[in-house]
Design a protein around this motif. Structure first.
Motif, PDB file in Angstrom:
ATOM      1  N   PRO A 195      24.430  -4.439 -30.834  1.00 31.75           N
ATOM      2  CA  PRO A 195      23.793  -3.454 -29.952  1.00 31.75           C
ATOM      3  C   PRO A 195      22.696  -2.708 -30.689  1.00 31.75           C
ATOM      4  N   SER A 196      21.781  -2.139 -29.950  1.00 35.82           N
ATOM      5  CA  SER A 196      20.691  -1.378 -30.554  1.00 35.82           C
ATOM      6  C   SER A 196      21.229  -0.110 -31.210  1.00 35.82           C
ATOM      7  N   ASP A 197      20.425   0.475 -32.087  1.00 38.46           N
ATOM      8  CA  ASP A 197      20.825   1.734 -32.711  1.00 38.46           C
ATOM      9  C   ASP A 197      21.141   2.779 -31.651  1.00 38.46           C
ATOM     10  N   TYR A 198      20.315   2.842 -30.631  1.00 37.87           N
ATOM     11  CA  TYR A 198      20.522   3.819 -29.556  1.00 37.87           C
ATOM     12  C   TYR A 198      21.854   3.585 -28.854  1.00 37.87           C
TER      13      TYR A 198
ATOM     14  N   ILE B 104      24.284   9.698 -28.712  1.00 38.62           N
ATOM     15  CA  ILE B 104      23.254  10.095 -27.753  1.00 38.62           C
ATOM     16  C   ILE B 104      23.096   9.020 -26.682  1.00 38.62           C
ATOM     17  N   GLY B 105      23.214   7.763 -27.068  1.00 36.83           N
ATOM     18  CA  GLY B 105      23.129   6.683 -26.095  1.00 36.83           C
ATOM     19  C   GLY B 105      24.300   6.645 -25.139  1.00 36.83           C
TER      20      GLY B 105
ATOM     21  N   ASP C 124      20.480  19.931 -19.307  1.00 36.70           N
ATOM     22  CA  ASP C 124      19.278  20.335 -20.015  1.00 36.70           C
ATOM     23  C   ASP C 124      19.579  20.928 -21.385  1.00 36.70           C
ATOM     24  N   ASP C 125      20.817  20.694 -21.903  1.00 42.06           N
ATOM     25  CA  ASP C 125      21.128  21.169 -23.242  1.00 42.06           C
ATOM     26  C   ASP C 125      20.225  20.478 -24.260  1.00 42.06           C
ATOM     27  N   ASN C 126      20.133  21.049 -25.423  1.00 41.53           N
ATOM     28  CA  ASN C 126      19.165  20.601 -26.424  1.00 41.53           C
ATOM     29  C   ASN C 126      19.648  19.345 -27.147  1.00 41.53           C
ATOM     30  N   ILE C 127      19.586  18.198 -26.458  1.00 43.70           N
ATOM     31  CA  ILE C 127      19.909  16.913 -27.060  1.00 43.70           C
ATOM     32  C   ILE C 127      18.600  16.304 -27.551  1.00 43.70           C
ATOM     33  N   PRO C 128      18.451  16.056 -28.846  1.00 47.05           N
ATOM     34  CA  PRO C 128      17.175  15.544 -29.350  1.00 47.05           C
ATOM     35  C   PRO C 128      16.894  14.128 -28.876  1.00 47.05           C
ATOM     36  N   LYS C 129      15.641  13.807 -28.795  1.00 49.03           N
ATOM     37  CA  LYS C 129      15.234  12.451 -28.437  1.00 49.03           C
ATOM     38  C   LYS C 129      15.625  11.508 -29.566  1.00 49.03           C
ATOM     39  N   TYR C 130      16.211  10.381 -29.205  1.00 52.65           N
ATOM     40  CA  TYR C 130      16.652   9.434 -30.225  1.00 52.65           C
ATOM     41  C   TYR C 130      15.437   8.715 -30.803  1.00 52.65           C
ATOM     42  N   PRO C 131      15.337   8.610 -32.134  1.00 58.63           N
ATOM     43  CA  PRO C 131      14.166   7.981 -32.765  1.00 58.63           C
ATOM     44  C   PRO C 131      14.024   6.514 -32.364  1.00 58.63           C
TER      45      PRO C 131
ATOM     46  N   VAL D 110      15.829   7.371 -37.687  1.00 62.32           N
ATOM     47  CA  VAL D 110      17.248   7.540 -37.358  1.00 62.32           C
ATOM     48  C   VAL D 110      17.980   8.145 -38.552  1.00 62.32           C
ATOM     49  N   LEU D 111      17.630   7.688 -39.750  1.00 59.58           N
ATOM     50  CA  LEU D 111      18.250   8.220 -40.962  1.00 59.58           C
ATOM     51  C   LEU D 111      17.747   9.626 -41.281  1.00 59.58           C
ATOM     52  N   LEU D 112      16.454   9.805 -41.230  1.00 59.25           N
ATOM     53  CA  LEU D 112      15.868  11.077 -41.646  1.00 59.25           C
ATOM     54  C   LEU D 112      16.222  12.222 -40.706  1.00 59.25           C
ATOM     55  N   GLU D 113      16.449  11.920 -39.428  1.00 61.70           N
ATOM     56  CA  GLU D 113      16.712  12.970 -38.453  1.00 61.70           C
ATOM     57  C   GLU D 113      18.198  13.113 -38.123  1.00 61.70           C
ATOM     58  N   TRP D 114      19.043  12.569 -38.978  1.00 64.81           N
ATOM     59  CA  TRP D 114      20.476  12.626 -38.693  1.00 64.81           C
ATOM     60  C   TRP D 114      20.996  14.058 -38.630  1.00 64.81           C
TER      61      TRP D 114
END
Length: 346
Positions: A225-228, A233-234, A284-291, A297-301
């Motif tokens: 499966p994809s990272d997302y 988040i996915g 609308d909670d603050n869920i970040p956009k998945y890279p 994906v690593l840097l924004e963990w």
């Protein structure tokens, strides 16, 4: 009455004369007597290979001139201790129950490292640890800090810090997107003299992911499966659906869980209870956009981990009581299961 720090072992020379040829020594302080460092000074036991040190509140630090025996191969430390006061170029196996900090540059020839998951400060050396082939990340307390994912993320960003790692044992499963990125980056490096992670011990895993993980341990490219899709988040809509069962930890790892999505009674252990019962996370909670790339994906963990903390306001158990009860061992040739208390030595 003499204080523990004033007490001195009167016959260390006799001990060295009688037991100077021993290969294994376990020092456990008794009756408020601290470890006597002169007993294990560099020249005390000339054939010592394995040393167990057990520290307690009354333990004292070694003197600045102290050196471990040059014959020592295995060092096992129990209790809180500042390991920066010790170093050795002969030790190959370093097992630590608790510690404040450890600088791995002081242990250049270790091939097996066992450290607690909640090590506050772990300093990687500037030069690669060429001999380190086996790492165990152990849980010593019940914590919701995702140290397993944090460790995998760091290793994925800097795989050449440990170029010959072959066995990785984690006290629980990391997030799947991070783990797959780690194995793909580490096992398919185009650098000479590198090993691949061929044995992986983790917590429970979805059955659909076992074969792809085994293929990666065997050095084979695999469909997955994809990272997302592997990330929480996915799967956020499933996590938010209060009609579905499951604790937050199992949802994060895409595992089925029987725990109902309602708060337990006030008599249950608060360790497992969500912070604010009945609060629902809005869309609308603050869920970040998945890279859209693995590096981000690593840097924004950390950013995603902060957002995950907000989801704990859901009226779900933080973690069910089955978490950590079973473990799966994935190698390049087999898949097997262990009970939580079984050894995972490679």
């Amino acid at each position: 009455m003499e204080s523990p720090t004033d007490w001195e072992f009167p016959h260390s020379d006799i001990v060295h004369h009688v037991f100077g040829s021993i290969e294994t020594l376990d020092l456990s302080p008794q009756d408020c007597i601290p470890i006597q460092w002169d007993l294990i000074t560099r020249d005390g036991f000339q054939k010592l290979k394995e040393l167990v040190l057990r520290f307690s509140w009354y333990s004292v630090d070694p003197p600045a001139s102290f050196q471990l025996p040059s014959t020592l191969k295995c060092l096992d430390i129990h209790g809180s201790f500042d390991l920066s006061r010790l170093q050795s170029s002969s030790v190959e196996r370093l097992d630590i129950e608790k510690l404040i900090k450890v600088d791995l540059a002081a242990w250049p020839n270790i091939n097996r490292l066992s450290i607690p998951a909640l090590t506050p400060k772990l300093y990687w050396p500037r030069s690669p640890l060429q001999n380190l082939s086996n790492i165990h990340l152990n849980a010593t307390t019940h914590s919701y800090l995702d140290c397993a994912t944090h460790f995998c993320r760091d290793l994925a960003l800097y795989p050449d810090a440990i170029p010959r790692l072959q066995a990785l044992s984690l006290y629980r499963s990391p997030e799947w997107d991070i783990l797959f990125i780690l194995l793909e980056r580490y096992n398919f490096r185009m650098t000479a003299n590198n090993e691949r992670i061929s044995r992986l011990t983790i917590g429970n895993a979805p059955l659909s992911l076992l074969k792809p993980l085994q293929d990666l341990c065997a050095g084979k490219f695999t469909e997955r499966p994809s990272d997302y899709e592997l990330s929480w988040i996915g799967n956020i809509d499933i996590i938010r659906d209060q009609s579905l069962p499951g604790c937050l930890r199992c949802h994060k790892l895409l595992l089925f869980c029987h725990e109902p999505p309602c708060s337990p009674s006030a008599s249950d252990e608060p360790l497992y209870i969500s912070g604010i019962f009945g609060h629902h996370v809005d869309e609308d909670d603050n869920i970040p956009k998945y890279p859209d790339n693995s590096q981000d994906v690593l840097l924004e963990w950390e950013r995603r981990e902060e957002a995950w903390e907000d989801l704990r306001r859901l009226s779900r158990l933080k973690s069910c009581r089955d978490v950590g009860q079973n473990r799966v061992v994935i190698s390049d040739t087999s898949i097997s299961y262990l009970a939580a208390e079984e050894s995972t030595d490679a």
